[in-house]
Design a protein around this motif. Structure first.
Motif, PDB file in Angstrom:
ATOM      1  N   VAL A 182       0.838  -1.203   0.000  1.00  0.00           N
ATOM      2  CA  VAL A 182       0.000   0.000   0.000  1.00  0.00           C
ATOM      3  C   VAL A 182       0.873   1.253   0.000  1.00  0.00           C
ATOM      4  O   VAL A 182       0.617   2.206  -0.741  1.00  0.00           O
ATOM      5  N   ALA A 183       1.924   1.265   0.831  1.00  0.00           N
ATOM      6  CA  ALA A 183       2.829   2.418   0.865  1.00  0.00           C
ATOM      7  C   ALA A 183       3.539   2.598  -0.478  1.00  0.00           C
ATOM      8  O   ALA A 183       3.699   3.723  -0.969  1.00  0.00           O
ATOM      9  N   LEU A 184       3.941   1.490  -1.083  1.00  0.00           N
ATOM     10  CA  LEU A 184       4.642   1.556  -2.371  1.00  0.00           C
ATOM     11  C   LEU A 184       3.743   2.152  -3.449  1.00  0.00           C
ATOM     12  O   LEU A 184       4.188   2.981  -4.259  1.00  0.00           O
ATOM     13  N   GLU A 185       2.490   1.739  -3.463  1.00  0.00           N
ATOM     14  CA  GLU A 185       1.564   2.239  -4.485  1.00  0.00           C
ATOM     15  C   GLU A 185       1.205   3.704  -4.263  1.00  0.00           C
ATOM     16  O   GLU A 185       0.685   4.356  -5.172  1.00  0.00           O
ATOM     17  N   ARG A 186       1.510   4.225  -3.082  1.00  0.00           N
ATOM     18  CA  ARG A 186       1.310   5.654  -2.817  1.00  0.00           C
ATOM     19  C   ARG A 186       2.593   6.440  -3.027  1.00  0.00           C
ATOM     20  O   ARG A 186       2.651   7.631  -2.750  1.00  0.00           O
ATOM     21  N   GLY A 187       3.659   5.779  -3.511  1.00  0.00           N
ATOM     22  CA  GLY A 187       4.911   6.466  -3.819  1.00  0.00           C
ATOM     23  C   GLY A 187       5.851   6.606  -2.642  1.00  0.00           C
ATOM     24  O   GLY A 187       6.828   7.351  -2.724  1.00  0.00           O
ATOM     25  N   ARG A 188       5.589   5.896  -1.535  1.00  0.00           N
ATOM     26  CA  ARG A 188       6.439   5.992  -0.346  1.00  0.00           C
ATOM     27  C   ARG A 188       7.399   4.808  -0.296  1.00  0.00           C
ATOM     28  O   ARG A 188       7.219   3.857   0.475  1.00  0.00           O
ATOM     29  N   ALA A 189       8.419   4.862  -1.133  1.00  0.00           N
ATOM     30  CA  ALA A 189       9.317   3.720  -1.323  1.00  0.00           C
ATOM     31  C   ALA A 189      10.103   3.385  -0.052  1.00  0.00           C
ATOM     32  O   ALA A 189      10.244   2.211   0.303  1.00  0.00           O
ATOM     33  N   LYS A 190      10.611   4.387   0.634  1.00  0.00           N
ATOM     34  CA  LYS A 190      11.425   4.134   1.832  1.00  0.00           C
ATOM     35  C   LYS A 190      10.589   3.499   2.931  1.00  0.00           C
ATOM     36  O   LYS A 190      11.014   2.531   3.580  1.00  0.00           O
ATOM     37  N   GLU A 191       9.379   4.027   3.138  1.00  0.00           N
ATOM     38  CA  GLU A 191       8.473   3.468   4.136  1.00  0.00           C
ATOM     39  C   GLU A 191       8.099   2.034   3.774  1.00  0.00           C
ATOM     40  O   GLU A 191       8.068   1.146   4.639  1.00  0.00           O
ATOM     41  N   ALA A 192       7.830   1.804   2.492  1.00  0.00           N
ATOM     42  CA  ALA A 192       7.460   0.460   2.032  1.00  0.00           C
ATOM     43  C   ALA A 192       8.583  -0.537   2.291  1.00  0.00           C
ATOM     44  O   ALA A 192       8.343  -1.664   2.731  1.00  0.00           O
ATOM     45  N   ALA A 193       9.826  -0.126   2.012  1.00  0.00           N
ATOM     46  CA  ALA A 193      10.975  -1.022   2.216  1.00  0.00           C
ATOM     47  C   ALA A 193      11.072  -1.451   3.682  1.00  0.00           C
ATOM     48  O   ALA A 193      11.398  -2.603   3.977  1.00  0.00           O
ATOM     49  N   GLY A 194      10.771  -0.534   4.605  1.00  0.00           N
ATOM     50  CA  GLY A 194      10.804  -0.876   6.028  1.00  0.00           C
ATOM     51  C   GLY A 194       9.784  -1.940   6.379  1.00  0.00           C
ATOM     52  O   GLY A 194      10.084  -2.890   7.122  1.00  0.00           O
ATOM     53  N   ALA A 219      11.924   1.437  -6.668  1.00  0.00           N
ATOM     54  CA  ALA A 219      11.112   2.650  -6.675  1.00  0.00           C
ATOM     55  C   ALA A 219      11.875   3.862  -6.152  1.00  0.00           C
ATOM     56  O   ALA A 219      11.383   4.988  -6.251  1.00  0.00           O
ATOM     57  N   ARG A 220      13.074   3.661  -5.617  1.00  0.00           N
ATOM     58  CA  ARG A 220      13.889   4.802  -5.212  1.00  0.00           C
ATOM     59  C   ARG A 220      14.444   5.544  -6.431  1.00  0.00           C
ATOM     60  O   ARG A 220      14.901   6.680  -6.309  1.00  0.00           O
ATOM     61  N   PHE A 221      14.424   4.884  -7.589  1.00  0.00           N
ATOM     62  CA  PHE A 221      14.719   5.582  -8.844  1.00  0.00           C
ATOM     63  C   PHE A 221      13.431   6.300  -9.272  1.00  0.00           C
ATOM     64  O   PHE A 221      12.399   5.656  -9.477  1.00  0.00           O
ATOM     65  N   TRP A 222      13.487   7.625  -9.412  1.00  0.00           N
ATOM     66  CA  TRP A 222      12.261   8.393  -9.643  1.00  0.00           C
ATOM     67  C   TRP A 222      11.549   7.944 -10.925  1.00  0.00           C
ATOM     68  O   TRP A 222      10.313   7.929 -10.975  1.00  0.00           O
ATOM     69  N   LEU A 223      12.319   7.547 -11.949  1.00  0.00           N
ATOM     70  CA  LEU A 223      11.684   7.143 -13.211  1.00  0.00           C
ATOM     71  C   LEU A 223      10.867   5.866 -13.007  1.00  0.00           C
ATOM     72  O   LEU A 223       9.727   5.757 -13.464  1.00  0.00           O
ATOM     73  N   TYR A 224      11.456   4.897 -12.307  1.00  0.00           N
ATOM     74  CA  TYR A 224      10.737   3.643 -12.047  1.00  0.00           C
ATOM     75  C   TYR A 224       9.522   3.905 -11.153  1.00  0.00           C
ATOM     76  O   TYR A 224       8.451   3.338 -11.366  1.00  0.00           O
ATOM     77  N   ASN A 278      16.244  -4.031 -12.359  1.00  0.00           N
ATOM     78  CA  ASN A 278      16.818  -5.178 -11.637  1.00  0.00           C
ATOM     79  C   ASN A 278      18.330  -5.184 -11.788  1.00  0.00           C
ATOM     80  O   ASN A 278      19.070  -5.498 -10.845  1.00  0.00           O
ATOM     81  N   SER A 279      18.804  -4.846 -12.994  1.00  0.00           N
ATOM     82  CA  SER A 279      20.250  -4.806 -13.233  1.00  0.00           C
ATOM     83  C   SER A 279      20.901  -3.700 -12.418  1.00  0.00           C
ATOM     84  O   SER A 279      21.976  -3.886 -11.831  1.00  0.00           O
ATOM     85  N   LEU A 280      20.261  -2.523 -12.360  1.00  0.00           N
ATOM     86  CA  LEU A 280      20.802  -1.438 -11.543  1.00  0.00           C
ATOM     87  C   LEU A 280      20.791  -1.807 -10.061  1.00  0.00           C
ATOM     88  O   LEU A 280      21.681  -1.407  -9.306  1.00  0.00           O
ATOM     89  N   LEU A 281      19.794  -2.583  -9.669  1.00  0.00           N
ATOM     90  CA  LEU A 281      19.655  -2.972  -8.266  1.00  0.00           C
ATOM     91  C   LEU A 281      20.810  -3.862  -7.808  1.00  0.00           C
ATOM     92  O   LEU A 281      21.096  -3.948  -6.611  1.00  0.00           O
ATOM     93  N   ARG A 282      21.468  -4.492  -8.737  1.00  0.00           N
ATOM     94  CA  ARG A 282      22.591  -5.373  -8.369  1.00  0.00           C
ATOM     95  C   ARG A 282      23.778  -4.587  -7.826  1.00  0.00           C
ATOM     96  O   ARG A 282      24.705  -5.155  -7.245  1.00  0.00           O
ATOM     97  N   PHE A 283      23.755  -3.264  -8.017  1.00  0.00           N
ATOM     98  CA  PHE A 283      24.816  -2.426  -7.453  1.00  0.00           C
ATOM     99  C   PHE A 283      24.438  -1.906  -6.065  1.00  0.00           C
ATOM    100  O   PHE A 283      25.213  -1.214  -5.431  1.00  0.00           O
ATOM    101  N   ASN A 284      23.217  -2.253  -5.602  1.00  0.00           N
ATOM    102  CA  ASN A 284      22.756  -1.875  -4.274  1.00  0.00           C
ATOM    103  C   ASN A 284      23.091  -3.008  -3.302  1.00  0.00           C
ATOM    104  O   ASN A 284      22.851  -4.180  -3.595  1.00  0.00           O
ATOM    105  N   ARG A 285      23.603  -2.660  -2.129  1.00  0.00           N
ATOM    106  CA  ARG A 285      24.082  -3.696  -1.203  1.00  0.00           C
ATOM    107  C   ARG A 285      22.946  -4.586  -0.694  1.00  0.00           C
ATOM    108  O   ARG A 285      23.170  -5.744  -0.352  1.00  0.00           O
TER     109      ARG A 285
END
Length: 400
Positions: A182-194, A219-224, A278-285
């Motif tokens: 629900v948080a993700l669909e409202r654009g709250r990526a950081k809250e959703a990840a928690g 979703a932390r990438f604004w375009l995505y 997904n490919s860009l995400l591979r550079f995220n720890r």
């Protein structure tokens, strides 16, 4: 009494996430009682947890064969089909279960899940509410109703349902994952990840939460994030309206040329957003551990073809050697059937997509060869490749 105790042992092993031992115990008991439909159902659940889905499906079907009045067997069959993305067949199975036992909240929840996946939000909402009529404290039905209400813009009601679900079961991983979606669909990526991380802490094997965490990190990438929210909005439309909207945007971009770049970005993102991010995400720890093995494999294939295509285009541009340029365009064009095949869940459609892709690759290789050998016919072959790619995009895009 002894038989009930034996079955309880299998159930306990499943509850404690020990599916391999549950399978062994169920098979041991089935040697003494091969016609026990309920034991076959438990075996199917164990196999499903072990991701041996075709075996689980066959076992659930055997349970139905042994007892056609066993609603739980239809429920388990529906779950195995749903995991294999066979939604029409899963829907048919859960409707059979509900015909036998219409008051079971678990069955209504599965029906709602399938309707939700099919984009039928009001039907999903009705199923969740039917489940809550049977069991007002059913946590999964509360979570499903909240997701439906959130997508329909009724956010206060959705929040109330999720608060009630947490009150009923504060350690339920599914509820925390629902909060994340629900948080993700409202654009709250950081809250959703928690929320998704908490869900995974409570249930480390939850694909529902893992997929949510992957989406939240992307979703932390604004375009995505913008594209994801747009696609969520389109899910509130009927399939016919969605197709009509994309066709209308294409026609409008031809009438108003200034809209063409926006349309092309939309087309590109609709095909390549998942493998690209997904490919860009591979550079995220965190991201590289959140991706599934299959997603990583798909990312490798996508990157190999993308990098090869761009390298060949660059070589053709700087060396002025025409076959390099042709090869680069062919490689980039083949990204469409590659990604289109990766995202097809239905086995028949996946095979059709694969053969279409191999056909395009053959035409592409011929056009490169004719160009390199300076043979006549290179132009028509290359145009056939481009036309075939466009046909593939339209056909597969409209069917998805």
């Amino acid at each position: 009494m002894n038989s009930i105790q034996n079955i309880s042992r299998v159930q306990l092993l499943l509850q404690h996430k020990r599916p391999q031992e549950a399978e062994q115990e169920a098979r041991r008991q089935l040697r003494d009682d091969p016609d026990n439909s309920y034991l076959h159902c438990l075996l199917a659940l164990a196999l499903m947890e072990l991701v041996r889905l075709p075996e689980a499906q066959a076992t659930a079907q055997q349970a139905i064969h042994l007892d056609p009045e066993n609603s739980f067997a239809f429920y388990v069959l529906s779950a195995t089909l749903q995991r294999q993305h066979e939604l029409p067949a899963a829907l048919e199975a859960i409707e059979e279960a509900l015909a036998l036992d219409p008051e079971d909240a678990d069955y209504q929840h599965v029906l709602g899940q399938i309707r939700f996946q099919q984009g039928q939000l009001y039907a999903a909402l009705r199923a969740a509410e039917a489940g809550l009529q049977a069991d007002p404290t059913h946590v999964d039905c509360l979570g499903l109703r909240a997701r439906c209400l959130a997508r329909l813009g009724r956010r206060d009601e959705a929040a109330a349902d999720l608060d009630e679900a947490l009150r009923q079961s504060p350690s339920d991983a599914g509820t925390h994952a629902d909060l994340g979606w629900v948080a993700l669909e409202r654009g709250r990526a950081k809250e959703a990840a928690g929320y998704f991380r908490e869900a995974l802490r409570l249930n480390p094997t939850s694909d529902y939460a893992r997929e949510g965490l992957v989406s939240a990190l992307k979703a932390r990438f604004w375009l995505y994030n913008g594209f994801y929210r747009f696609m969520v909005w389109t899910q509130t439309l009927s399939p016919g309206m969605r197709q009509g909207m994309f066709i209308g945007l294409f026609i409008l971009s031809r009438v108003v040329p200034g809209l063409l770049p926006l349309y092309l970005v939309l087309v590109y993102m609709s095909w390549f957003a998942e493998p690209l991010f997904n490919s860009l995400l591979r550079f995220n720890r965190y991201g590289r551990f959140a991706l599934s093995e299959e997603d990583t494999q798909y990312s490798n294939q996508f990157l190999a073809l993308l990098v090869s295509g761009l390298a060949l285009l660059a070589a053709g541009y700087y060396s002025k050697i025409s076959p390099f340029t042709t090869a680069g365009i062919v490689a980039l064009g083949l990204l469409f059937p590659l990604v289109g095949t990766q995202r097809q869940w239905h086995p028949k459609r996946r095979q059709q997509s694969k053969w279409f892709g191999w056909g395009l690759a053959a035409v592409g290789v011929l056009s490169i060869s004719f160009d390199a050998l300076a043979l006549p016919g290179e132009g028509p072959l290359f145009l056939t490749f481009l036309g075939g790619t466009l046909v593939y995009v339209w056909v597969m895009g409209l069917r998805s």
